[in-house]
Design an enzyme around this catalytic site. Structure first.
Site, PDB file in Angstrom:
ATOM      1  N   TYR A  69       0.828  -1.221   0.000  1.00  0.00           N
ATOM      2  CA  TYR A  69       0.000   0.000   0.000  1.00  0.00           C
ATOM      3  C   TYR A  69       0.858   1.265   0.000  1.00  0.00           C
ATOM      4  O   TYR A  69       0.495   2.267  -0.607  1.00  0.00           O
ATOM      5  CB  TYR A  69      -0.995  -0.025   1.167  1.00  0.00           C
ATOM      6  CG  TYR A  69      -2.160  -0.926   0.858  1.00  0.00           C
ATOM      7  CD1 TYR A  69      -2.205  -2.222   1.349  1.00  0.00           C
ATOM      8  CD2 TYR A  69      -3.167  -0.509  -0.005  1.00  0.00           C
ATOM      9  CE1 TYR A  69      -3.241  -3.075   0.997  1.00  0.00           C
ATOM     10  CE2 TYR A  69      -4.203  -1.354  -0.356  1.00  0.00           C
ATOM     11  CZ  TYR A  69      -4.239  -2.643   0.148  1.00  0.00           C
ATOM     12  OH  TYR A  69      -5.257  -3.487  -0.225  1.00  0.00           O
ATOM     13  N   ARG A  72       1.579   1.945  -3.549  1.00  0.00           N
ATOM     14  CA  ARG A  72       0.407   2.490  -4.256  1.00  0.00           C
ATOM     15  C   ARG A  72       0.136   3.928  -3.817  1.00  0.00           C
ATOM     16  O   ARG A  72      -0.231   4.786  -4.631  1.00  0.00           O
ATOM     17  CB  ARG A  72      -0.814   1.601  -4.003  1.00  0.00           C
ATOM     18  CG  ARG A  72      -0.709   0.239  -4.658  1.00  0.00           C
ATOM     19  CD  ARG A  72      -1.898  -0.639  -4.354  1.00  0.00           C
ATOM     20  NE  ARG A  72      -3.141  -0.098  -4.893  1.00  0.00           N
ATOM     21  CZ  ARG A  72      -4.345  -0.601  -4.588  1.00  0.00           C
ATOM     22  NH1 ARG A  72      -4.439  -1.640  -3.739  1.00  0.00           N
ATOM     23  NH2 ARG A  72      -5.438  -0.064  -5.099  1.00  0.00           N
ATOM     24  N   GLN A 102     -15.455   2.643  -6.615  1.00  0.00           N
ATOM     25  CA  GLN A 102     -14.758   1.544  -5.944  1.00  0.00           C
ATOM     26  C   GLN A 102     -13.276   1.884  -5.807  1.00  0.00           C
ATOM     27  O   GLN A 102     -12.546   1.196  -5.117  1.00  0.00           O
ATOM     28  CB  GLN A 102     -14.927   0.258  -6.756  1.00  0.00           C
ATOM     29  CG  GLN A 102     -16.361  -0.215  -6.893  1.00  0.00           C
ATOM     30  CD  GLN A 102     -16.491  -1.307  -7.938  1.00  0.00           C
ATOM     31  OE1 GLN A 102     -16.372  -2.488  -7.647  1.00  0.00           O
ATOM     32  NE2 GLN A 102     -16.694  -0.897  -9.184  1.00  0.00           N
ATOM     33  N   ASN A 103     -12.854   2.953  -6.480  1.00  0.00           N
ATOM     34  CA  ASN A 103     -11.436   3.310  -6.504  1.00  0.00           C
ATOM     35  C   ASN A 103     -10.999   3.943  -5.190  1.00  0.00           C
ATOM     36  O   ASN A 103     -11.761   4.687  -4.574  1.00  0.00           O
ATOM     37  CB  ASN A 103     -11.147   4.252  -7.676  1.00  0.00           C
ATOM     38  CG  ASN A 103     -11.479   3.582  -8.994  1.00  0.00           C
ATOM     39  OD1 ASN A 103     -11.668   2.367  -9.061  1.00  0.00           O
ATOM     40  ND2 ASN A 103     -11.582   4.381 -10.046  1.00  0.00           N
ATOM     41  N   VAL A 104      -9.768   3.643  -4.806  1.00  0.00           N
ATOM     42  CA  VAL A 104      -9.222   4.196  -3.562  1.00  0.00           C
ATOM     43  C   VAL A 104      -8.318   5.401  -3.868  1.00  0.00           C
ATOM     44  O   VAL A 104      -7.758   5.996  -2.960  1.00  0.00           O
ATOM     45  CB  VAL A 104      -8.453   3.104  -2.791  1.00  0.00           C
ATOM     46  CG1 VAL A 104      -9.424   2.015  -2.311  1.00  0.00           C
ATOM     47  CG2 VAL A 104      -7.315   2.501  -3.601  1.00  0.00           C
ATOM     48  N   ASP A 105      -8.188   5.737  -5.165  1.00  0.00           N
ATOM     49  CA  ASP A 105      -7.410   6.941  -5.512  1.00  0.00           C
ATOM     50  C   ASP A 105      -8.290   8.177  -5.322  1.00  0.00           C
ATOM     51  O   ASP A 105      -9.501   8.058  -5.127  1.00  0.00           O
ATOM     52  CB  ASP A 105      -6.886   6.841  -6.951  1.00  0.00           C
ATOM     53  CG  ASP A 105      -8.002   6.831  -8.000  1.00  0.00           C
ATOM     54  OD1 ASP A 105      -8.026   5.916  -8.844  1.00  0.00           O
ATOM     55  OD2 ASP A 105      -8.864   7.740  -7.969  1.00  0.00           O
ATOM     56  N   HIS A 120     -14.731   1.410  -1.271  1.00  0.00           N
ATOM     57  CA  HIS A 120     -13.653   0.489  -0.868  1.00  0.00           C
ATOM     58  C   HIS A 120     -12.491   1.201  -0.172  1.00  0.00           C
ATOM     59  O   HIS A 120     -11.378   0.665  -0.093  1.00  0.00           O
ATOM     60  CB  HIS A 120     -13.151  -0.297  -2.092  1.00  0.00           C
ATOM     61  CG  HIS A 120     -14.189  -1.212  -2.658  1.00  0.00           C
ATOM     62  ND1 HIS A 120     -14.120  -1.711  -3.930  1.00  0.00           N
ATOM     63  CD2 HIS A 120     -15.340  -1.701  -2.130  1.00  0.00           C
ATOM     64  CE1 HIS A 120     -15.186  -2.486  -4.161  1.00  0.00           C
ATOM     65  NE2 HIS A 120     -15.932  -2.493  -3.091  1.00  0.00           N
ATOM     66  N   THR A 191     -15.623  -0.827 -14.669  1.00  0.00           N
ATOM     67  CA  THR A 191     -15.617  -1.847 -13.629  1.00  0.00           C
ATOM     68  C   THR A 191     -16.074  -3.177 -14.225  1.00  0.00           C
ATOM     69  O   THR A 191     -16.989  -3.206 -15.051  1.00  0.00           O
ATOM     70  CB  THR A 191     -16.501  -1.484 -12.424  1.00  0.00           C
ATOM     71  OG1 THR A 191     -16.562  -2.601 -11.538  1.00  0.00           O
ATOM     72  CG2 THR A 191     -17.924  -1.102 -12.840  1.00  0.00           C
TER      73      THR A 191
END
Ligand code: APR
Length: 250
Positions: A69, A72, A102-105, A120, A191
């Site tokens: 992580y 990332r 759903q993206n964590v960016d 997410h 997605t």
């Protein structure tokens, strides 16, 4: 621009913009240089998802998970939003736009989108490994500062990324389902629709409303019912989307 105009009790004029709800996945950030998960060269082809994105994996080898992580998080500093992100932000001038991602960016926010719901988690936040939903422990953390073993959350537990790992509860699904139910236009971008409960959101859109799916590839589980497939990459597909939405108003 279709507006709903009505008079409220005290005869004041009220203008409502149409609700455009956009559900995004890794594909929308692919053209910014962030790999997707399940495509050729996807992340889960290179890394073991259960080792690196699960509570069990974190208990077994926390250093490996933190390294994954931290890389990332650092990479997020090296990428920029792309045309697709900017067009969605721009559409706020005409529509009441909500992004469910759903993206964590943070590329939607960096492109200027004002209403973004992350299902997410978020790479630029950290939390407690004892109770990840403890709001006293959830905080922003500089992307260039690695999360290290021994770093403590406010509750004294090991700090962990604020990411929803496989098998963990997705805490804002109710809100997301409600927003999709209330949508006037529903769009899905990038997605594979294979990860639940998020993928189930396509079933909450009203059957009568216009529904579009932007993806350069065919859907592994078939196109959800009632969707128009704009078979293109996100940056190109959003321009086609805008053209079709303009058609709607003619
Ligand atoms: N533009 C639009 N779509 C694209 C592009 C592009 N440039 N490139 C690839 N795609 C599409 C692929 O065809 C695929 O359908 O994006 C989709 C990416 O699918 P996944 O890699 O499965 O990503 P996603 O659906 O977001 O994964 C869901 O799984 O690993 C977990 O938590 C993680 O949020 C993630 C969830």
């Amino acid at each position: 621009m279709e507006l709903f105009v009505y008079f409220c009790r005290n005869k004041k004029l009220v203008i409502m913009q149409q609700k455009l709800v956009v559900f995004t996945g890794a594909g929308i950030s692919a053209e910014s240089g962030i790999p997707t998960f399940r495509d050729k060269n996807g992340m889960w082809g290179k890394y073991d998802a259960m080792k690196l994105a699960s509570v069990e994996g974190f208990e077994e080898d926390p250093q490996a998970v933190l390294d994954f992580y931290n890389a990332r998080r650092k990479n997020l500093l090296e990428v920029e939003p792309n045309h697709a992100h900017f067009v969605l932000a721009e559409l706020e001038k005409q529509y009441d736009v909500t992004i469910i991602t759903q993206n964590v960016d943070n590329l939607h926010e960096r492109a200027g989108s004002s209403k973004v719901i992350h299902l997410h988690g978020e790479l630029f936040k950290v939390t407690s490994s004892r109770n990840r939903l403890d709001s006293d422990c959830i905080k922003e953390y500089p992307l260039d500062v690695p999360i290290c073993l021994g770093d403590k959350a406010a509750d004294g537990s090991q700090l962990r990324p604020y990411i929803v790992w496989f098998g963990e509860y997705v805490d804002n699904m109710d809100l997301a389902e409600h927003l999709v139910k209330m949508a006037d236009i529903f769009v899905v971008i990038g997605t594979s629709l294979v990860v639940y409960p998020a993928a189930g959101l396509v079933n909450y859109a009203h059957r009568e409303i216009p529904k579009y799916l932007i993806d350069p590839n065919d859907m592994k589980r078939g196109l959800p019912f009632g969707f128009e497939h704009i078979k293109a990459k996100a940056a190109e597909g959003v321009d086609e989307l805008v053209r079709r939405m303009e058609e709607l108003e003619k």
